[in-house]
Motif scaffolding. Structure first.
Motif, PDB file in Angstrom:
ATOM      1  N   UNK A 106     -31.958  66.355 -26.701  1.00  0.00           N
ATOM      2  CA  UNK A 106     -32.849  67.045 -25.590  1.00  0.00           C
ATOM      3  C   UNK A 106     -31.791  68.750 -26.409  1.00  0.00           C
ATOM      4  N   UNK A 107     -32.703  69.628 -26.083  1.00  0.00           N
ATOM      5  CA  UNK A 107     -32.950  71.190 -27.012  1.00  0.00           C
ATOM      6  C   UNK A 107     -32.912  72.557 -26.179  1.00  0.00           C
ATOM      7  N   UNK A 108     -32.331  73.251 -26.021  1.00  0.00           N
ATOM      8  CA  UNK A 108     -32.157  74.669 -25.166  1.00  0.00           C
ATOM      9  C   UNK A 108     -32.218  75.722 -26.377  1.00  0.00           C
ATOM     10  N   UNK A 109     -33.284  76.206 -25.673  1.00  0.00           N
ATOM     11  CA  UNK A 109     -33.226  77.705 -26.799  1.00  0.00           C
ATOM     12  C   UNK A 109     -32.760  78.902 -25.469  1.00  0.00           C
ATOM     13  N   UNK A 110     -31.999  79.291 -26.294  1.00  0.00           N
ATOM     14  CA  UNK A 110     -31.703  80.559 -25.415  1.00  0.00           C
ATOM     15  C   UNK A 110     -32.365  81.787 -25.359  1.00  0.00           C
ATOM     16  N   UNK A 111     -33.120  82.280 -25.936  1.00  0.00           N
ATOM     17  CA  UNK A 111     -33.463  82.986 -26.162  1.00  0.00           C
ATOM     18  C   UNK A 111     -34.708  82.950 -25.406  1.00  0.00           C
ATOM     19  N   UNK A 112     -35.485  81.809 -24.716  1.00  0.00           N
ATOM     20  CA  UNK A 112     -35.961  81.474 -23.360  1.00  0.00           C
ATOM     21  C   UNK A 112     -35.245  81.292 -22.733  1.00  0.00           C
ATOM     22  N   UNK A 113     -34.487  80.530 -22.439  1.00  0.00           N
ATOM     23  CA  UNK A 113     -33.204  80.865 -21.086  1.00  0.00           C
ATOM     24  C   UNK A 113     -33.041  82.077 -20.726  1.00  0.00           C
ATOM     25  N   UNK A 114     -32.851  83.048 -22.065  1.00  0.00           N
ATOM     26  CA  UNK A 114     -32.317  84.971 -21.567  1.00  0.00           C
ATOM     27  C   UNK A 114     -33.364  85.526 -20.637  1.00  0.00           C
TER      28      UNK A 114
END
Length: 399
Positions: free
Chosen positions: A263-271
């Motif tokens: 799994x991955x997490x895009x921190x820019x999209x989360x922000x």
């Protein structure tokens, strides 16, 4: 910035995620049948943990955790009835008129249950906000509900094709700008962590879609598998002693496999999804890391208790790009000690990709294994505990 999580997790006898005939899901990969756990199953397991332990274990407030439901109308009607003192039948009719006014259709095949046409992924306050909207615009919505009930009565009396077509046209309305703004307020997910992480798609109301910040792969076994079945019988405890035989006979399908999970997490999209709230972004990131380590699907757990945690873990923080390491197992692992061999294959494949493509985009790497040696990685990238891994990842995102 992107966080990647690679996990190797071995499950004994289990049927965590079954297909339409009750067998554990499979996929053909590298020319061999593999065990498979769908991404939907893994995400649901994560969401259930958020709801169960969000505040206590993952640092999330209940108001920051969403609900996926078709029963928003009945929930709002319950609030109108119990808190606002509205009559039950009127409350249900007005709540239905309210959701229609906002541009959402209802499931016409199950009219008695007043279900929305599809599942809505909403914040915990959505039902209360819908009830508030209905209360403020009660007279107009009550009139709409009465007109619809009258039209439905005429249809039942005539049962004609023209009325069928008229009802379909009535099922949805196109709201004006003011009503769209009201719908946006009710469906606002700017502080709902699991909506921000996993996204939301509303096919005919695209203004309310949320792009997922997290991508989750289907887990596949690192080796070839063959599904098996357990033949069982059950005997009536009060069966007379002079009688024999089983009172229930059946089979349960299962397999046993070591899975690679990614799994991955895009921190820019989360922000973007969480409207730049730095405190909430930080807590959401920590919750995501922990919940994906802990998440185990619930399928057949009461009869199989396959509650084994991941044994080999690799976390990567990178500025851009993403590497799913499933091709480490394109050739299925066939050694006796599957976890040790799978661990060696995963870290080896990561090292080869790193040598070939370079590591300029990598901010941090943290690796650990309960079972096997972590070979091929610098000693500084090996951590001793899960908490060390989470701490190192979070520190790298702030660097």
């Amino acid at each position: 910035m992107i966080i990647e999580l690679h996990l190797l997790q071995s499950f004994p006898v289990s049927n965590l995620n079954r297909d339409d005939v009750g067998q554990p899901k499979t996929a053909t990969f590298g020319g061999h049948v593999r065990g498979r756990i769908s991404s939907q199953s893994l995400k649901r397991a994560a969401r259930v943990l958020f709801q169960k332990d969000g505040l206590e274990r993952y640092g999330l407030d209940p108001a920051e955790i969403g609900t996926r439901t078709k029963r928003l109308v009945s929930a709002a009607a319950g609030i109108l009835r119990d808190k606002n003192g509205r009559p039950e039948v009127e409350a249900a009719g007005v709540a239905e008129a309210g959701i229609r006014a906002l541009g959402f259709g209802l499931d016409e095949r199950r009219k008695d249950q007043r279900l929305t046409q599809y599942l809505l992924f909403v914040g915990s306050t959505a039902a209360a906000l819908l009830a508030d909207y209905c209360e403020r615009d009660w007279d107009r919505l009550a009139a709409d509900a009465a007109a619809r009930a009258k039209a439905a009565g005429r249809k039942k009396a005539t049962d004609g094709e023209e009325n069928d077509e008229a009802e379909k046209k009535q099922s949805k309305v196109k709201p004006d700008k003011q009503t769209v703004d009201e719908a946006r307020r009710i469906l606002d997910a700017g502080r709902v962590v699991d909506v921000a992480l996993f996204g939301r798609m509303i096919a005919d109301n695209k203004d309310f879609n949320v792009d997922a910040a997290s991508q989750v792969a289907h887990a596949i076994s690192t080796h070839a598998v063959a599904n098996e079945y357990d033949y069982y019988t059950a005997v009536d405890d009060l069966q007379p002693e002079d009688q024999s035989g089983a009172d229930m006979i059946g089979t349960v399908d299962f397999n046993a496999a070591c899975y690679y999970r990614y799994a991955n997490l895009d921190l820019d999209q989360l922000a973007k999804n969480l409207k730049g709230d730095t405190d909430l972004i930080s807590r959401a990131t920590q919750a995501w890391l922990n919940v994906f380590i802990d998440a185990i699907p619930s399928g057949k757990q009461n009869s199989m208790a396959a509650l084994t945690p991941p044994e080999s873990l690799l976390a990567v923080v990178r500025d851009r790009g993403a590497w799913n390491l499933a091709n480490a197992f394109l050739r299925p692992v066939d050694e006796a000690n599957l976890m040790v061999a799978s661990t060696r294959a995963m870290f080896g494949h990561f090292g080869r990709l790193r040598d070939f493509y370079g590591d300029a985009d990598l901010r941090a790497v943290a690796a650990a294994s309960v079972t096997a040696d972590v070979d091929g990685l610098p000693e500084r990238e090996v951590v001793a505990t899960r908490d060390d891994m989470v701490s190192r990842v979070l520190a790298a995102t702030k660097a």
